[in-house]
Design a protein around this motif. Structure first.
Motif, mmCIF file in Angstrom:
data_model
loop_
_atom_site.group_PDB
_atom_site.id
_atom_site.type_symbol
_atom_site.label_atom_id
_atom_site.label_comp_id
_atom_site.label_asym_id
_atom_site.label_seq_id
_atom_site.Cartn_x
_atom_site.Cartn_y
_atom_site.Cartn_z
ATOM 1 N N ASP A 37 0.832 -1.207 0.000
ATOM 2 C CA ASP A 37 0.000 0.000 0.000
ATOM 3 C C ASP A 37 0.865 1.254 0.000
ATOM 4 O O ASP A 37 0.565 2.233 -0.685
ATOM 5 C CB ASP A 37 -0.922 0.010 1.218
ATOM 6 N N TRP A 38 1.947 1.223 0.771
ATOM 7 C CA TRP A 38 2.835 2.384 0.831
ATOM 8 C C TRP A 38 3.420 2.700 -0.539
ATOM 9 O O TRP A 38 3.567 3.847 -0.912
ATOM 10 C CB TRP A 38 3.943 2.169 1.861
ATOM 11 N N ARG A 39 3.726 1.666 -1.324
ATOM 12 C CA ARG A 39 4.301 1.902 -2.659
ATOM 13 C C ARG A 39 3.362 2.724 -3.547
ATOM 14 O O ARG A 39 3.819 3.458 -4.402
ATOM 15 C CB ARG A 39 4.663 0.581 -3.329
ATOM 16 N N VAL A 40 2.070 2.600 -3.341
ATOM 17 C CA VAL A 40 1.103 3.395 -4.103
ATOM 18 C C VAL A 40 1.117 4.854 -3.637
ATOM 19 O O VAL A 40 1.045 5.781 -4.447
ATOM 20 C CB VAL A 40 -0.324 2.809 -3.964
ATOM 21 N N LEU A 41 1.225 5.060 -2.331
ATOM 22 C CA LEU A 41 1.170 6.414 -1.765
ATOM 23 C C LEU A 41 2.498 7.161 -1.816
ATOM 24 O O LEU A 41 2.502 8.390 -1.844
ATOM 25 C CB LEU A 41 0.701 6.351 -0.313
ATOM 26 N N ALA A 42 3.591 6.445 -1.820
ATOM 27 C CA ALA A 42 4.915 7.081 -1.744
ATOM 28 C C ALA A 42 5.133 8.163 -2.802
ATOM 29 O O ALA A 42 5.629 9.243 -2.467
ATOM 30 C CB ALA A 42 6.016 6.029 -1.804
ATOM 31 N N PRO A 43 4.768 7.946 -4.059
ATOM 32 C CA PRO A 43 5.007 9.007 -5.038
ATOM 33 C C PRO A 43 4.233 10.299 -4.747
ATOM 34 O O PRO A 43 4.655 11.375 -5.150
ATOM 35 C CB PRO A 43 4.536 8.395 -6.362
ATOM 36 N N VAL A 44 3.113 10.178 -4.041
ATOM 37 C CA VAL A 44 2.322 11.368 -3.718
ATOM 38 C C VAL A 44 2.851 12.038 -2.454
ATOM 39 O O VAL A 44 3.000 13.259 -2.407
ATOM 40 C CB VAL A 44 0.828 10.997 -3.542
ATOM 41 N N LEU A 45 3.161 11.263 -1.435
ATOM 42 C CA LEU A 45 3.507 11.831 -0.138
ATOM 43 C C LEU A 45 4.986 12.094 0.083
ATOM 44 O O LEU A 45 5.339 12.840 0.989
ATOM 45 C CB LEU A 45 2.984 10.929 0.989
ATOM 46 N N ASN A 46 5.848 11.459 -0.682
ATOM 47 C CA ASN A 46 7.279 11.729 -0.497
ATOM 48 C C ASN A 46 7.588 13.153 -0.899
ATOM 49 O O ASN A 46 6.958 13.722 -1.778
ATOM 50 C CB ASN A 46 8.132 10.750 -1.301
ATOM 51 N N ASP A 47 8.597 13.717 -0.267
ATOM 52 C CA ASP A 47 8.958 15.114 -0.507
ATOM 53 C C ASP A 47 9.283 15.348 -1.972
ATOM 54 O O ASP A 47 10.259 14.839 -2.485
ATOM 55 C CB ASP A 47 10.150 15.502 0.353
ATOM 56 N N ARG A 48 8.431 16.105 -2.630
ATOM 57 C CA ARG A 48 8.646 16.445 -4.029
ATOM 58 C C ARG A 48 8.700 17.957 -4.182
ATOM 59 O O ARG A 48 8.423 18.486 -5.238
ATOM 60 C CB ARG A 48 7.527 15.860 -4.880
ATOM 61 N N GLY A 49 9.013 18.616 -3.089
ATOM 62 C CA GLY A 49 9.012 20.070 -3.080
ATOM 63 C C GLY A 49 9.881 20.698 -4.147
ATOM 64 O O GLY A 49 9.563 21.760 -4.659
ATOM 65 N N GLY A 50 10.953 20.064 -4.518
ATOM 66 C CA GLY A 50 11.839 20.625 -5.528
ATOM 67 C C GLY A 50 11.258 20.582 -6.926
ATOM 68 O O GLY A 50 11.683 21.300 -7.808
ATOM 69 N N GLU A 51 10.259 19.735 -7.149
ATOM 70 C CA GLU A 51 9.686 19.605 -8.482
ATOM 71 C C GLU A 51 8.636 20.669 -8.768
ATOM 72 O O GLU A 51 8.276 20.887 -9.918
ATOM 73 C CB GLU A 51 9.083 18.206 -8.659
ATOM 74 N N GLY A 52 8.093 21.293 -7.738
ATOM 75 C CA GLY A 52 7.180 22.401 -7.952
ATOM 76 C C GLY A 52 5.719 22.041 -8.069
ATOM 77 O O GLY A 52 4.895 22.642 -7.431
ATOM 78 N N ARG A 53 5.363 21.045 -8.870
ATOM 79 C CA ARG A 53 3.961 20.670 -8.998
ATOM 80 C C ARG A 53 3.825 19.327 -9.683
ATOM 81 O O ARG A 53 4.702 18.928 -10.437
ATOM 82 C CB ARG A 53 3.162 21.748 -9.720
ATOM 83 N N PHE A 54 2.720 18.671 -9.398
ATOM 84 C CA PHE A 54 2.391 17.420 -10.077
ATOM 85 C C PHE A 54 0.897 17.211 -9.950
ATOM 86 O O PHE A 54 0.221 17.897 -9.180
ATOM 87 C CB PHE A 54 3.183 16.229 -9.515
#
Length: 105
Positions: A37-54
């Protein structure tokens, strides 16, 4: 700095969270959910602050919402973090029900 997340409940239909808050939520969610389940959520919740938006496609937002609710309902999830997980799940569900992408910027 932080995230502005679409389909929220404020007057602009958004949720505002700091990068740190989402990162801390991710740690709690990872602690209470199985790895699959975590593998599904990780791309959303992991720190992506440097990417700006998704954005999360509507069909995937529905799946994310279910897993966030699952995490929020776990006994080991602290209440305040569970509340945030539910708030995000509700936003993801609103996006999915409207067949719109769930935007993070």
């Amino acid at each position: 700095m932080g995230w502005t997340i679409s389909h929220g409940t404020d007057r602009n239909a958004e949720i505002d969270c700091s990068y740190t808050t989402i990162s801390n939520l991710a740690q709690h969610v990872a602690d209470v959910l199985p790895a699959r389940d975590w593998r599904v959520l990780a791309p959303v919740l992991n720190d992506r602050g440097g990417e700006g938006r998704f954005s999360v496609p509507a069909a995937e937002a529905s799946r994310v919402a279910g897993l966030l609710r699952k995490a929020a309902g776990r006994r080991r999830m602290p209440r305040d973090w569970g509340d945030l997980a539910r708030e995000l799940a509700d936003a993801a569900s609103r996006a999915a029900n409207a067949r719109q992408p769930w935007e993070w910027r």
